[in-house]
Design an enzyme around this catalytic site. Structure first.
Site, PDB file in Angstrom:
ATOM      1  N   LYS A  80      27.831  45.017  15.358  1.00 53.69           N
ATOM      2  CA  LYS A  80      27.312  43.649  15.497  1.00 53.69           C
ATOM      3  C   LYS A  80      27.069  43.299  16.958  1.00 53.69           C
ATOM      4  O   LYS A  80      26.027  42.781  17.324  1.00 53.69           O
ATOM      5  CB  LYS A  80      28.296  42.620  14.913  1.00 53.69           C
ATOM      6  CG  LYS A  80      28.617  42.799  13.460  1.00 53.69           C
ATOM      7  CD  LYS A  80      29.605  41.742  12.967  1.00 53.69           C
ATOM      8  CE  LYS A  80      30.954  41.753  13.669  1.00 53.69           C
ATOM      9  NZ  LYS A  80      31.747  42.989  13.459  1.00 53.69           N
TER      10      LYS A  80
ATOM     11  N   ARG B  31      35.491  53.468  20.777  1.00 52.59           N
ATOM     12  CA  ARG B  31      34.908  52.310  21.494  1.00 52.59           C
ATOM     13  C   ARG B  31      35.568  52.107  22.857  1.00 52.59           C
ATOM     14  O   ARG B  31      36.776  52.208  23.006  1.00 52.59           O
ATOM     15  CB  ARG B  31      35.076  51.035  20.654  1.00 52.59           C
ATOM     16  CG  ARG B  31      34.671  49.784  21.423  1.00 52.59           C
ATOM     17  CD  ARG B  31      34.251  48.650  20.541  1.00 52.59           C
ATOM     18  NE  ARG B  31      35.300  48.106  19.713  1.00 52.59           N
ATOM     19  CZ  ARG B  31      35.103  47.117  18.838  1.00 52.59           C
ATOM     20  NH1 ARG B  31      33.906  46.605  18.669  1.00 52.59           N
ATOM     21  NH2 ARG B  31      36.113  46.677  18.127  1.00 52.59           N
TER      22      ARG B  31
ATOM     23  N   ARG C 114      40.436  48.524  23.650  1.00 56.71           N
ATOM     24  CA  ARG C 114      41.003  47.274  23.155  1.00 56.71           C
ATOM     25  C   ARG C 114      42.301  47.544  22.402  1.00 56.71           C
ATOM     26  O   ARG C 114      42.395  48.510  21.651  1.00 56.71           O
ATOM     27  CB  ARG C 114      39.996  46.591  22.226  1.00 56.71           C
ATOM     28  CG  ARG C 114      38.989  45.776  22.995  1.00 56.71           C
ATOM     29  CD  ARG C 114      37.858  45.281  22.147  1.00 56.71           C
ATOM     30  NE  ARG C 114      38.258  44.735  20.847  1.00 56.71           N
ATOM     31  CZ  ARG C 114      37.404  44.167  19.999  1.00 56.71           C
ATOM     32  NH1 ARG C 114      36.123  44.081  20.311  1.00 56.71           N
ATOM     33  NH2 ARG C 114      37.825  43.696  18.856  1.00 56.71           N
TER      34      ARG C 114
ATOM     35  N   ARG D  28      33.420  33.851  10.063  1.00 56.71           N
ATOM     36  CA  ARG D  28      34.177  34.976   9.511  1.00 56.71           C
ATOM     37  C   ARG D  28      34.931  34.589   8.255  1.00 56.71           C
ATOM     38  O   ARG D  28      35.611  35.439   7.669  1.00 56.71           O
ATOM     39  CB  ARG D  28      35.198  35.437  10.570  1.00 56.71           C
ATOM     40  CG  ARG D  28      34.900  36.805  11.155  1.00 56.71           C
ATOM     41  CD  ARG D  28      36.025  37.150  12.116  1.00 56.71           C
ATOM     42  NE  ARG D  28      36.065  38.540  12.427  1.00 56.71           N
ATOM     43  CZ  ARG D  28      35.544  39.078  13.534  1.00 56.71           C
ATOM     44  NH1 ARG D  28      34.916  38.338  14.402  1.00 56.71           N
ATOM     45  NH2 ARG D  28      35.669  40.362  13.755  1.00 56.71           N
TER      46      ARG D  28
ATOM     47  N   ARG E 139      42.466  45.262  10.080  1.00 55.88           N
ATOM     48  CA  ARG E 139      41.271  44.442  10.305  1.00 55.88           C
ATOM     49  C   ARG E 139      40.232  44.659   9.200  1.00 55.88           C
ATOM     50  O   ARG E 139      39.522  43.733   8.829  1.00 55.88           O
ATOM     51  CB  ARG E 139      40.661  44.768  11.679  1.00 55.88           C
ATOM     52  CG  ARG E 139      41.508  44.210  12.819  1.00 55.88           C
ATOM     53  CD  ARG E 139      41.122  44.803  14.142  1.00 55.88           C
ATOM     54  NE  ARG E 139      39.816  44.379  14.570  1.00 55.88           N
ATOM     55  CZ  ARG E 139      39.103  45.018  15.503  1.00 55.88           C
ATOM     56  NH1 ARG E 139      39.595  46.099  16.076  1.00 55.88           N
ATOM     57  NH2 ARG E 139      37.935  44.558  15.856  1.00 55.88           N
TER      58      ARG E 139
HETATM   59  P1  ADP Z   1      31.266  45.223  16.345  1.00 52.57           P
HETATM   60  O1  ADP Z   1      30.776  44.186  17.311  1.00 52.57           O
HETATM   61  O2  ADP Z   1      30.635  45.078  14.990  1.00 52.57           O
HETATM   62  O3  ADP Z   1      32.746  45.291  16.277  1.00 52.57           O
HETATM   63  P2  ADP Z   1      30.347  47.205  18.306  1.00 52.57           P
HETATM   64  O4  ADP Z   1      28.941  46.799  18.586  1.00 52.57           O
HETATM   65  O5  ADP Z   1      31.363  46.893  19.331  1.00 52.57           O
HETATM   66  O6  ADP Z   1      30.779  46.648  16.847  1.00 52.57           O
HETATM   67  O7  ADP Z   1      30.335  48.782  17.977  1.00 52.57           O
HETATM   68  C1  ADP Z   1      31.556  49.484  17.676  1.00 52.57           C
HETATM   69  C2  ADP Z   1      31.544  50.845  18.348  1.00 52.57           C
HETATM   70  O8  ADP Z   1      30.552  51.676  17.710  1.00 52.57           O
HETATM   71  C3  ADP Z   1      31.150  50.821  19.823  1.00 52.57           C
HETATM   72  O9  ADP Z   1      31.868  51.825  20.486  1.00 52.57           O
HETATM   73  C4  ADP Z   1      29.663  51.102  19.837  1.00 52.57           C
HETATM   74  O10 ADP Z   1      29.233  51.717  21.053  1.00 52.57           O
HETATM   75  C5  ADP Z   1      29.506  52.045  18.639  1.00 52.57           C
HETATM   76  N1  ADP Z   1      28.249  51.848  17.912  1.00 52.57           N
HETATM   77  C6  ADP Z   1      27.546  50.699  17.720  1.00 52.57           C
HETATM   78  N2  ADP Z   1      26.445  50.906  16.971  1.00 52.57           N
HETATM   79  C7  ADP Z   1      26.439  52.245  16.665  1.00 52.57           C
HETATM   80  C8  ADP Z   1      25.552  53.101  15.912  1.00 52.57           C
HETATM   81  N3  ADP Z   1      24.459  52.610  15.307  1.00 52.57           N
HETATM   82  N4  ADP Z   1      25.880  54.418  15.823  1.00 52.57           N
HETATM   83  C9  ADP Z   1      26.999  54.908  16.425  1.00 52.57           C
HETATM   84  N5  ADP Z   1      27.861  54.160  17.141  1.00 52.57           N
HETATM   85  C10 ADP Z   1      27.598  52.843  17.272  1.00 52.57           C
HETATM   86  P1  ADP Z   2      35.017  43.088  16.095  1.00 56.91           P
HETATM   87  O1  ADP Z   2      33.608  42.742  16.529  1.00 56.91           O
HETATM   88  O2  ADP Z   2      35.371  44.459  16.475  1.00 56.91           O
HETATM   89  O3  ADP Z   2      35.280  42.776  14.682  1.00 56.91           O
HETATM   90  P2  ADP Z   2      35.750  40.721  17.536  1.00 56.91           P
HETATM   91  O4  ADP Z   2      35.685  40.905  18.990  1.00 56.91           O
HETATM   92  O5  ADP Z   2      34.611  40.018  16.871  1.00 56.91           O
HETATM   93  O6  ADP Z   2      35.973  42.148  16.895  1.00 56.91           O
HETATM   94  O7  ADP Z   2      37.076  39.961  17.106  1.00 56.91           O
HETATM   95  C1  ADP Z   2      38.330  40.385  17.556  1.00 56.91           C
HETATM   96  C2  ADP Z   2      39.402  39.508  16.902  1.00 56.91           C
HETATM   97  O8  ADP Z   2      39.221  38.139  17.320  1.00 56.91           O
HETATM   98  C3  ADP Z   2      39.366  39.442  15.385  1.00 56.91           C
HETATM   99  O9  ADP Z   2      40.052  40.533  14.789  1.00 56.91           O
HETATM  100  C4  ADP Z   2      40.051  38.103  15.125  1.00 56.91           C
HETATM  101  O10 ADP Z   2      41.457  38.186  15.286  1.00 56.91           O
HETATM  102  C5  ADP Z   2      39.523  37.250  16.267  1.00 56.91           C
HETATM  103  N1  ADP Z   2      38.298  36.532  15.894  1.00 56.91           N
HETATM  104  C6  ADP Z   2      37.050  36.713  16.408  1.00 56.91           C
HETATM  105  N2  ADP Z   2      36.174  35.887  15.834  1.00 56.91           N
HETATM  106  C7  ADP Z   2      36.872  35.157  14.910  1.00 56.91           C
HETATM  107  C8  ADP Z   2      36.531  34.134  13.969  1.00 56.91           C
HETATM  108  N3  ADP Z   2      35.266  33.689  13.831  1.00 56.91           N
HETATM  109  N4  ADP Z   2      37.525  33.617  13.197  1.00 56.91           N
HETATM  110  C9  ADP Z   2      38.791  34.029  13.312  1.00 56.91           C
HETATM  111  N5  ADP Z   2      39.175  35.004  14.161  1.00 56.91           N
HETATM  112  C10 ADP Z   2      38.238  35.552  14.959  1.00 56.91           C
END
Ligand code: ADP
Ligand code: ADP
Ligand code: ZN
Length: 228
Positions: A27, A141, A174, A102, A185
């Site tokens: 995302k 990541r 992280r 979320r 998660r």
């Molecule tokens: P989210 O915001 O949904 O948690 P991230 O954008 O941080 O996800 O992506 C999670 C991990 O996967 C990161 O290390 C990122 O570089 C990698 N990643 C993101 N998109 C892809 C993809 N299409 N293929 C492989 N790895 C990806």
């Molecule tokens: P990822 O993209 O890998 O899922 P985020 O950076 O979006 O992780 O979120 C990390 C953490 O922050 C989540 O696991 C949750 O604890 C908290 N968080 C982020 N956004 C929200 C939300 N909209 N509502 C509740 N908790 C949130």
């Protein structure tokens, strides 16, 4: 006035997009590219919580309790934070929301806040990635402490190991990307966030993309559904 961004006879100014998908689905990676292409702010609630934590604010410390366990920060706290963010001037041009909403109550609060201004989101883009791929994505990541850039040791490596390509900042792992927390998660995602797919489907806003493809291909598909 800034120039209007008009593509395919559609006006993309003020576009409001919600990114849906499991943790690690990509995302954030996609939201950054969408923000750059359409000149709208990228708003990540996770980034805002982490920035608060870094500064040691009460909000950051409170959020950490939940984040470290792989649970969600309570709706009340999250909504207060995001509604405040919406009052900032850059939001008048639209935005891409990453990690918010979320939960169903968060989605309902967003719908209501927009409806109060006779507004609505344009698209909810679901980046679909099965659970078995998620652990691999999360364990590799690497995030930049300075600019929030996100990389992957295998799929999106930086030119110099441990150093951000975008700003030269130091990369870190992280706390919540440890496999045992990632599992929690994912459970949290299925129980509380996945129902949003149905919510936005019923609202006629849902767009699905296959998130297992290369980053560039996923982005091309997102552009295609947005501009269709
Ligand atoms: P989210 O915001 O949904 O948690 P991230 O954008 O941080 O996800 O992506 C999670 C991990 O996967 C990161 O290390 C990122 O570089 C990698 N990643 C993101 N998109 C892809 C993809 N299409 N293929 C492989 N790895 C990806
Ligand atoms: P990822 O993209 O890998 O899922 P985020 O950076 O979006 O992780 O979120 C990390 C953490 O922050 C989540 O696991 C949750 O604890 C908290 N968080 C982020 N956004 C929200 C939300 N909209 N509502 C509740 N908790 C949130
Ligand atoms: Zn950086």
């Amino acid at each position: 006035m800034r120039p209007r961004l008009i593509l395919c006879n559609k006006d993309f100014e003020k576009m409001k997009i919600v990114m849906l998908g499991a943790p690690g689905a990509g995302k954030g990676t996609q939201a950054k590219q969408i923000a750059a292409k359409y000149d709208i702010p990228h708003i990540s609630t996770g980034d805002i919580f982490r920035a608060n934590l870094k500064e040691g604010t009460p909000l950051g410390l409170k959020a950490k309790e939940y984040m470290d366990k792989g649970s969600l920060v309570p709706d009340e706290l999250t909504l207060e934070l995001i509604m405040d963010r919406f009052t900032q001037p850059d939001c008048k041009n639209g935005y891409v929301l990453d990690g918010f909403p979320r939960t169903i109550p968060q989605a309902e609060a967003l719908t209501k806040a927009l409806a109060d201004n006779k507004d609505e989101i344009d698209y909810a883009v679901n980046v679909e990635v099965p659970d078995e791929r998620i652990i691999d994505r999360m364990s590799g990541r690497r995030a930049c402490a300075k600019c929030g850039g996100t990389f992957h040791i295998k799929y999106n490596p930086t030119k110099v190991e441990g150093v951000c390509d975008l700003c030269g900042g130091e990369l870190y792992i992280r706390d919540d990307d440890k496999p045992e927390i990632v599992k929690k998660r994912l459970d949290t995602y299925h129980a509380q966030t996945q129902p949003l797919i149905d919510y936005y489907e019923k609202a006629g806003k849902l767009k699905e993309v296959d998130g297992t493809q290369d980053v560039d291909k996923v982005f091309a598909d997102i552009v295609k559904v947005i501009e269709a």
